[in-house]
Scaffold this motif. Structure first.
Motif, short mmCIF file in Angstrom:
data_model
loop_
_atom_site.label_atom_id
_atom_site.label_comp_id
_atom_site.label_asym_id
_atom_site.label_seq_id
_atom_site.Cartn_x
_atom_site.Cartn_y
_atom_site.Cartn_z
N SER A 64 26.40 25.81 13.07
CA SER A 64 27.78 25.62 13.52
C SER A 64 28.71 26.60 12.82
O SER A 64 29.67 26.23 12.15
N GLY A 65 28.40 27.89 12.90
CA GLY A 65 29.25 28.91 12.31
C GLY A 65 30.40 29.28 13.21
O GLY A 65 31.36 29.91 12.77
N ASP A 66 30.32 28.95 14.47
CA ASP A 66 31.39 29.26 15.41
C ASP A 66 31.26 28.32 16.61
O ASP A 66 30.21 27.71 16.84
N ASP A 67 32.34 28.21 17.36
CA ASP A 67 32.30 27.44 18.60
C ASP A 67 31.40 28.14 19.61
O ASP A 67 31.34 29.38 19.67
N MET A 68 30.71 27.35 20.43
CA MET A 68 29.83 27.91 21.45
C MET A 68 30.17 27.28 22.80
O MET A 68 30.30 26.06 22.91
N THR A 69 30.33 28.12 23.81
CA THR A 69 30.66 27.65 25.16
C THR A 69 29.87 28.44 26.18
O THR A 69 29.72 29.67 26.06
N ILE A 70 29.40 27.75 27.21
CA ILE A 70 28.69 28.38 28.33
C ILE A 70 29.34 27.93 29.63
O ILE A 70 29.58 26.73 29.82
N VAL A 71 29.65 28.86 30.51
CA VAL A 71 30.15 28.56 31.85
C VAL A 71 29.18 29.19 32.84
O VAL A 71 28.89 30.39 32.77
N VAL A 72 28.67 28.37 33.76
CA VAL A 72 27.69 28.83 34.75
C VAL A 72 28.23 28.56 36.15
O VAL A 72 28.76 27.48 36.41
N ALA A 73 28.10 29.55 37.02
CA ALA A 73 28.56 29.39 38.41
C ALA A 73 27.46 29.87 39.35
O ALA A 73 26.73 30.82 39.04
N ARG A 74 27.36 29.23 40.51
CA ARG A 74 26.39 29.62 41.53
C ARG A 74 27.11 29.92 42.84
O ARG A 74 28.06 29.22 43.22
N VAL A 75 26.67 30.96 43.50
CA VAL A 75 27.29 31.41 44.75
C VAL A 75 26.43 30.94 45.92
O VAL A 75 25.21 31.17 45.93
N TRP A 76 27.08 30.28 46.90
CA TRP A 76 26.40 29.78 48.09
C TRP A 76 27.04 30.39 49.32
O TRP A 76 28.21 30.75 49.31
N LYS A 77 26.28 30.45 50.37
CA LYS A 77 26.84 30.89 51.65
C LYS A 77 27.22 29.69 52.47
O LYS A 77 26.46 28.72 52.58
N GLU A 78 28.44 29.77 53.06
CA GLU A 78 28.89 28.68 53.93
C GLU A 78 28.07 28.69 55.22
O GLU A 78 27.76 29.75 55.76
N HIS A 79 27.76 27.50 55.73
CA HIS A 79 26.98 27.40 56.98
C HIS A 79 27.77 26.59 57.99
O HIS A 79 28.59 25.79 57.65
#
Length: 780
Positions: free
Chosen positions: A765-780
């Protein structure tokens, strides 16, 4: 109770039957209209247009035949039109026998072919030649065209429409009114002075006054020209009466603002002026008497004209221009709120800074004493004695000189303690250097306080800007473009479907359709499917219903243009302290974009969180209000610099995904590497740039990447890769974890990567850690 219900049902049934009865009766009048007393094509075309209901088809045929026979012309020229009606009727019987429906297409073909077949047969019997053959072709084409025009009008009547007509429906109704008048069985009554007053003239003026009152000057003039032209063609009046009737509609329309009496009086004035201009000054007292009677009858008729008042745009409150402008005002106000909030956020952030007191911090004084000693005493023989053996006395003498500086603003030789002067061989220089350093510290504090005052002034200016923007909302309305052409097309199509339409707005921004708003007087969820289908077929936009709001006598359907791509996101956080200094956001913003952002304030805990949160909040407001992403970052950078009382800065990582094209723009200011997972391959996105809040001119670099369906974007704070000191190794290992994750959901991947990073990378815990993940989909 049952008797009341029965009565209501009978009234409803009668209401439905009246339009059908009128259509049947009109077939008699239409059949009597003949051009040059030999072409009775109008009646055939009208019979062809009444194909929708079997009951109407059954009655219109005999009424039309009676209408032809009422002309008392029993010859081949008229009897052939009876044969045409019979052929059309037989064609419909054949369709019914085979279980097929009568449609506009097959009835258009049937009508045209029936006219052409009978005309050719008649021509062969009487002796055909090129001229008669050409006449047969022309009459068949004219009959088909009239049948199509009449079909638009008969649909309006059968639907018992009470909404404004489209352009082609207006043409059809006007023509049908005029032809019904032209085909009326005429009779007259004898009146003193006026001599003979004809029923057809009275009916003509009733129609002209009603249409002018309901539709305004343009519709009134059009009706005057059309109805008089038809009367000329059938030989009822001379050609100069076209100008007289048109002038009556024109002047009546001018007097429309004064009400129905104004229209009636204006029409009479136009009639009298027309006689003087187009009839050699000869007054036709028979027509004047007919107009007076029609005016009295018109005033008795209900203002709704038995429900058809809604057909005409001029009298329709739904299309009130003021209402349209009010809706424009509301849209502009909502868009400007984000801009105003952005300036308010800047102003509030500056006002949080408190002015420092003109006091010297103990830490600063101690640093000055030590720094002076290190520079002047480094080669002195008394160094060990003063700074080791007698350290306490040395500091005491130095603080005495500092007190003298605080009192006088400088240190003189007289201010040096006697014992310090006796023991220190360089006492005067020591006092001089320390006085110089104290003066520099004082000057720096003065400039800092002056800078804080300037920030307070800037905060006031920003508040003033937001207030000014709030007051200028009305004046900036024209910056939004409303696509009038597409609005007009959409209105006609929706009205043709019988929707109780009030208004349509097609909002366009930066060359793209932003939204479509449809206002109706009825709320019906079934309208939504019809509206979406019409928008798709007519304008070519795939839309989704964003909201359906009920207002005062109005229902608003707000449609949003569907994008080619959609984005879903998830996150995972591991805080060093109780609260994380990393702040993230993911949201839809204007221009069909999806925003992913991650800010990492310097340090950790509440201080870092405040800086990161301010950065993200300003970014959200600026992006939602339409600011360019680079301009938004530069404004935030300026805000952090102006707030820089404790040398606090923040990294910022921005990804913008265009949901129409799938192109992602990456912008980093001191942020860690991002990653794209595409077809089993991990592509790193690196940029070399300083965090914001350090230098005035922030150097921004933007990279664009074309994304495809299923691609994933992984954004991380620098705590993920720098915790163990092996940046390259951690990045390679992190890429391996991304490939190792089998889940497709962004939230699952974010949790997985955080878990693996904490357990296997040796991250403490030497620093804050953050992950943001996004997924791209095609509209149908």
């Amino acid at each position: 109770m049952s008797s009341v219900n029965t009565k209501e049902k009978n009234v409803a049934a009668l209401k439905v039957k009246i339009p059908e009865i009128l259509l049947v009766l009109m077939s008699f009048a239409f059949a009597r209209v003949g051009f040059y007393e030999c072409f009775y094509t109008v009646g055939i075309a009208y019979i062809g247009s009444l194909y929708e209901k079997q009951e109407i088809r059954k009655w219109t045929v005999p009424f039309a035949i009676v209408g032809i026979f009422s002309l008392m012309q029993f010859n081949v020229g008229t009897l052939k039109y009876v044969l045409m009606i019979v052929l059309i009727s037989l064609g419909r019987k054949w369709l019914e026998f085979n279980g097929k429906e009568c449609t506009l297409k097959n009835q258009l073909i049937s009508t045209t072919v029936s006219i052409l077949a009978v005309d050719l047969l008649s021509a062969f019997i009487q002796g055909i030649n090129p001229y008669t053959f050409a006449i047969c072709i022309v009459e068949a084409l004219v009959g088909g065209a009239l049948m199509y025009i009449f079909a638009c009008g008969t649909d309006v009547v059968l639907q018992y429409r009470q909404t404004p007509l489209t352009g082609k429906e207006s043409i059809s109704i006007i023509l049908m009114f005029a032809l019904a008048v032209a085909g009326t069985v005429d009779f007259y009554m004898t009146v003193p002075l006026c001599k003979e007053i004809y029923f057809r003239d009275i009916l003509t003026y009733i129609v002209l006054i009603g249409v002018t009152y309901l539709g305004g000057i343009n519709i009134g003039v059009t009706m005057g020209i059309v109805i008089s032209s038809l009367l000329v063609v059938i030989g009822y009046v001379s050609p100069n009466f076209v100008g007289i009737y048109a002038l009556s509609g024109l002047v009546g329309g001018i007097f429309l603002p004064t009400g129905r009496w104004g229209v009636i009086l204006g029409g009479l004035i136009g009639q009298l002026v027309g006689f003087s201009m187009f009839n050699g000054g000869n007054m036709e007292w028979s027509l004047i008497g007919a107009y007076v009677i029609s005016g009295l009858i018109s005033f008795i008729i209900p203002k709704s004209y038995f429900g058809i008042s809604g057909w005409f745009l001029e009298k329709s409150k739904e299309y009130d221009e003021q209402l349209h402008l009010q809706r424009i005002q509301r849209i502009m106000t909502n868009r400007l709120k984000h801009i105003i909030r952005g300036f308010e956020q800047l102003g509030n952030s500056f006002q949080k800074i408190h002015t420092k007191k003109m006091e010297f911090a103990p830490k600063d004084i101690k640093n000055i004493i030590e720094d002076t000693g290190e520079k002047l005493c480094i080669d002195c023989s008394m160094k060990h004695f003063c700074w080791v053996q007698d350290l306490k006395t040395t500091y005491m003498h130095a603080y005495e000189m500092i007190d003298a500086f605080k009192e006088k603003g400088f240190i003189t030789e007289a201010s040096i303690p006697p014992l310090f002067k006796e023991h220190c061989p360089n006492a005067a220089n020591f006092a001089y250097v320390m006085s110089f350093k104290m003066d520099m510290l004082r000057q720096n504090m003065m400039w800092q306080n002056k800078f804080i005052e300037n920030r307070a002034l800037l905060a006031e200016q920003l508040k003033a800007v937001s207030t000014t923007l709030d007051g200028l909302v009305q004046e900036i309305e024209k910056e939004i473009y409303f696509n009038k052409e597409e609005e007009s097309l959409l209105k006609e199509a929706l009205l043709a479907k019988g929707i109780q339409l009030r208004d349509v707005m097609v909002l366009e921004n930066k060359g793209k359709i932003h939204s479509i708003e449809i206002y109706t007087s009825e709320q019906d969820i079934q309208y939504a499917d019809v509206m979406a289908e019409i928008i798709d077929e007519l304008l070519g936009y795939k839309v989704s219903l964003e909201s359906m709001v009920s207002g005062k006598e109005t229902y608003e359907y707000k449609w949003k243009i569907k994008n080619t791509y959609r984005v879903t996101a998830g996150y995972a956080i591991c805080a060093k302290e109780e609260i994380s200094g990393d702040v993230y956001t993911f949201m839809e913003v204007g221009d069909d974009q999806y925003l992913l952002a991650l800010a990492d304030g310097m340090g950790s805990g509440r201080v870092a969180y405040d800086e990161s949160a301010a950065t993200i909040e300003m970014l959200e407001d600026f992006m939602e209000s339409g600011f360019r992403r680079d301009l938004a970052v530069r404004m935030i950078n300026s805000a952090l610099i102006l707030n820089d009382d404790d040398e606090v800065f923040s990294t910022i990582d921005i990804t913008l995904v265009d949901r129409k094209t799938g192109v992602a723009e990456f912008l980093k200011a001191g942020a860690a590497t991002s990653f794209i997972l595409h077809n089993g391959e991990v592509v790193p996105i690196r940029m070399n740039s300083l965090p914001i809040g350090i230098v005035k001119e922030v150097d921004l670099e933007v990279k664009q990447v074309q994304l495809h369906e299923g691609d994933m974007i992984i954004m991380i704070s620098d705590g993920m890769l720098e915790a163990s000191g092996d940046i390259v190794g951690n990045e390679k290992t992190f890429k391996h974890f991304i490939l190792e994750c089998k889940g497709q959901a962004p939230q699952y991947m974010a949790d997985y990567l955080m878990s693996k990073s904490k357990s296997l990378l040796g991250v403490k815990s030497g620093d804050d850690m953050t992950i943001v993940v996004a997924r791209v989909w095609k509209e149908h």
